[in-house]
Design an enzyme around this catalytic site. Structure first.
Site, mmCIF file in Angstrom:
data_model
loop_
_atom_site.group_PDB
_atom_site.id
_atom_site.type_symbol
_atom_site.label_atom_id
_atom_site.label_comp_id
_atom_site.label_asym_id
_atom_site.label_seq_id
_atom_site.Cartn_x
_atom_site.Cartn_y
_atom_site.Cartn_z
ATOM 1 N N HIS A 72 17.627 7.647 -33.394
ATOM 2 C CA HIS A 72 16.665 7.647 -34.174
ATOM 3 C C HIS A 72 15.212 8.231 -33.630
ATOM 4 O O HIS A 72 15.004 7.788 -32.270
ATOM 5 C CB HIS A 72 16.335 6.090 -34.659
ATOM 6 N N TYR A 200 10.281 -1.503 -41.709
ATOM 7 C CA TYR A 200 9.683 -3.126 -41.490
ATOM 8 C C TYR A 200 8.533 -3.229 -42.533
ATOM 9 O O TYR A 200 7.553 -2.493 -42.568
ATOM 10 C CB TYR A 200 9.141 -3.203 -39.960
ATOM 11 N N PRO A 292 13.025 -11.381 -33.534
ATOM 12 C CA PRO A 292 13.757 -10.072 -33.527
ATOM 13 C C PRO A 292 12.909 -9.055 -34.113
ATOM 14 O O PRO A 292 13.386 -7.787 -34.095
ATOM 15 C CB PRO A 292 14.947 -10.354 -34.368
ATOM 16 N N LYS A 296 13.708 -6.401 -29.210
ATOM 17 C CA LYS A 296 13.846 -6.466 -27.992
ATOM 18 C C LYS A 296 14.674 -7.335 -27.239
ATOM 19 O O LYS A 296 14.972 -7.439 -25.859
ATOM 20 C CB LYS A 296 12.039 -7.044 -27.373
ATOM 21 N N TYR A 384 7.735 0.083 -28.641
ATOM 22 C CA TYR A 384 9.092 -0.106 -29.368
ATOM 23 C C TYR A 384 10.181 0.685 -28.627
ATOM 24 O O TYR A 384 11.394 -0.043 -28.723
ATOM 25 C CB TYR A 384 8.844 0.433 -30.934
#
Length: 389
Positions: A72, A200, A292, A296, A384
């Site tokens: 990704h 998200y 979550p 991580k 991220y």
């Protein structure tokens, strides 16, 4: 039984550490309270940072990961109406990979016998002894008999509820914890993802996440109160709620299907310091938990294992104890940065029961700022994709 390193826990952290040490010729035994089938049956996250990918490649165990995993270049934040893309490849020059934690565990588990990595499953009542001395050992029961393993070092990779952290005296440790007033209700289904990247979403009704395990298996979550029960959420109700919270663009491409698995996971942030006491060293969830939201958990365990394998290799191969002494401080520096990012993203994307209209406006203002600021996006992308080791 005598070994150089005894590891408690045969999840991905324990197996990864065991493989790295065996690759250096160090004797290792892993004990696990559950069966191998139970370990593989645990459904966990699946976004891998470059650090985790590189460790699998270093062991020569990345072939299936690269064949089946999904690279990704970015992910999305949604505010109910629009998708804000965080282009991590453009902003950091790196990518993440979607490959389930269960599959990482499966790859590590399958390679253990041929590489001489001993794993003892269904070891009951594991206890750690004399961890502050130079002769630590652990005991466990199996097949009706009590067994003992003497080791130079004990490594606790046995998760939040395991015995390793509890073997450190309360007077020698400090814990920091935040319990979040909600959980994630997740559904796993054999349907195509609604988008090729993760979404998200922050909606007036609460958080939602659109994720995937493959191009034909999807994983979705919605924020729920801790009083909710899975039984209160039949499939159709959950799909309807996801369609609302993820927004019209995602909903238009959502494929519904029967749940393979549904569960509610509570969220917490937790750190125990230090991560070393004498000859006992902790790694992964035994020392820290992250919500979550920031993807991580597994990756932070992998970075612990990286530092820990380097420290133990230096001790056994070069008679250098300095890295063992420095392990806790080195690992915790990265742990707290990951905790900060996960906490920050959780605060931004969820509705809190005590939040008011001002708090909601602040969330929306922050999302609007992120949408218009490359600097803000770069900060999110850098965290991220994973901070440097």
């Amino acid at each position: 039984m005598k070994t150089q390193v005894a590891i408690v826990g045969a999840g991905p952290a324990g197996l990864l550490l065991g493989h790295l040490l065996r690759a250096e010729g160090i004797d290792v035994v892993i004990v696990e309270r559950a069966s191998a089938d139970y370990v593989l049956g645990r459904i966990r996250a699946g976004v891998l940072e470059r650090t985790t990918i590189d460790l699998m490649d270093r062991l020569g165990l990345g072939a299936r990961m690269h064949a089946e995993g999904l690279l990704h270049d970015g992910f999305h934040l949604a505010d109910g109406e629009r998708l804000i893309r965080i282009d991590i490849a453009a902003l950091t020059g790196r990518q993440v990979m979607v490959y389930g934690q269960t599959e990482v565990t499966r790859d590590l588990m399958a390679a253990a016998p041929e590489r001489g990595l001993t794993v003892i499953y269904e070891a009951a009542d594991v206890a750690l002894h004399d961890v502050a001395s130079d002769r630590p050992y652990l005991t466990f029961e199996k097949d009706g008999a009590l067994h003992r393993i003497d080791a130079d070092f004990l490594c606790g990779c046995d998760g939040f509820h395991g015995p390793s952290r509890r073997a450190i005296p309360a007077s020698a440790s400090a814990s920091f914890e935040k319990i979040y007033p909600f959980g994630w209700l997740g559904i796993l289904a054999d349907v195509a993802p609604c988008h090729h990247e993760l979404i998200y979403a922050n909606h007036d009704r609460g958080f939602a996440l659109a994720s995937m395990r493959s191009e034909s298996r999807s994983r979705y979550y919605v924020q729920v109160s801790l009083e909710e029960k899975v039984e209160d959420w039949p499939d159709e109700r959950l799909w309807d709620e996801l369609a609302v919270r993820l927004g019209p663009e995602a909903a238009a491409h959502m494929t519904r299907g029967p749940a393979l698995e549904k569960s509610i996971v509570p969220l917490r942030s937790f750190v125990s310091e230090p991560m070393r006491h004498g000859r006992l060293l902790l790694a992964g969830d035994s020392a820290h938990i992250v919500p979550p939201t920031g993807a991580k958990g597994l990756n932070l365990a992998a970075s612990d294992v990286h530092y820990l394998a380097e420290a133990l290799s230096a001790y056994f191969l070069r008679h250098d104890a300095g890295k063992v002494a420095a392990y806790s401080d080195l690992a915790l520096a990265r742990v707290w940065k990951a905790e900060r990012f996960s906490w920050q993203l959780t605060r931004l994307m969820h509705r809190f029961p005590d939040g008011d209209a001002f708090d909601r406006r602040m969330q929306l203002a922050e999302l609007d700022y992120i949408a218009s600021s490359r600097a803000a996006q770069a900060s999110i992308a850098e965290n991220y994709v994973g901070l440097p080791l």
